[in-house]
Write an enzyme that holds these catalytic residues in place. Structure first.
Site, PDB file in Angstrom:
ATOM      1  N   ALA A  10       8.717  -0.811   0.467  1.00 52.07           N
ATOM      2  CA  ALA A  10       8.784  -1.113   1.687  1.00 52.07           C
ATOM      3  C   ALA A  10       7.241  -0.644   2.192  1.00 52.07           C
ATOM      4  O   ALA A  10       6.770  -0.896   3.238  1.00 52.07           O
ATOM      5  CB  ALA A  10       9.523  -1.754   2.641  1.00 52.07           C
ATOM      6  N   CYS A  11       7.096   0.762   1.437  1.00 52.79           N
ATOM      7  CA  CYS A  11       5.513   1.517   1.478  1.00 52.79           C
ATOM      8  C   CYS A  11       4.763   1.843   0.992  1.00 52.79           C
ATOM      9  O   CYS A  11       4.828   1.853  -0.482  1.00 52.79           O
ATOM     10  CB  CYS A  11       6.056   2.926   1.565  1.00 52.79           C
ATOM     11  N   GLY A  12       3.484   0.695   0.874  1.00 52.62           N
ATOM     12  CA  GLY A  12       2.369   1.085   0.591  1.00 52.62           C
ATOM     13  C   GLY A  12       1.679   2.349  -0.638  1.00 52.62           C
ATOM     14  O   GLY A  12       1.259   2.327  -1.351  1.00 52.62           O
ATOM     15  N   ARG A  15       3.955   2.705  -3.342  1.00 51.28           N
ATOM     16  CA  ARG A  15       4.095   1.894  -4.044  1.00 51.28           C
ATOM     17  C   ARG A  15       2.745   2.355  -4.476  1.00 51.28           C
ATOM     18  O   ARG A  15       3.076   2.202  -6.308  1.00 51.28           O
ATOM     19  CB  ARG A  15       3.392   0.147  -4.056  1.00 51.28           C
TER      20      ARG A  15
END
Length: 139
Positions: A10-12, A15
């Site tokens: 969920a963390c850019g 990712r």
């Protein structure tokens, strides 16, 4: 060559870091630490490898940090580890371990310093920013 990423999909930043590792031609072991939290001993080992304190690993944004009052210096490292065990989201991410070291990769391109390959071709992050590898690695 073993590369592990403690990842939150969920963390850019997480990712982007994972994508950058794969862009370098490495398929890492991906530990989704919210589903499979590291043990206290694993966290201690990661902290020792990174040269960070427990407090430096804490994430404030998007976590119960404020409501738990973790900004108060009264909490000991052991108590902070208890909080991380109860709320793994408090562990900042992504943490990456490679043969060249372990690092909290914020920003995501910080992973380049510990990748055991390189130089990595230019990489475009989710937001369009282009990352260029300078070839600087830890030795």
């Amino acid at each position: 060559m073993s590369v592990t990423i403690f990842h939150n999909p969920a963390c850019g930043t997480s990712r982007n870091t994972l994508a950058l590792i794969r862009h370098a031609g490495i398929e890492p072991d991906v530990v989704e630490y919210l589903k499979t939290p590291p043990s206290r001993e694993q966290i201690r080992q990661l902290l020792a490898e990174m040269g960070l304190s427990v407090r430096e690993l804490l994430r404030e944004k998007g976590t119960p940090y404020g409501e738990l009052g973790l900004g108060d210096p009264k909490w000991t490292d052991e108590q902070l580890l208890d909080f991380i065990q109860q709320h793994p989201i408090l562990m900042n991410r992504p943490v990456v371990r490679t043969p060249l070291g372990t690092r909290l990769c914020r920003p995501s391109e910080a992973v380049l310093e510990i990748l055991p390959v390189g130089p990595v071709p230019p990489f475009t992050k989710e937001d369009g920013e282009v990352v260029r590898d300078t070839g600087t690695r830890r030795s």
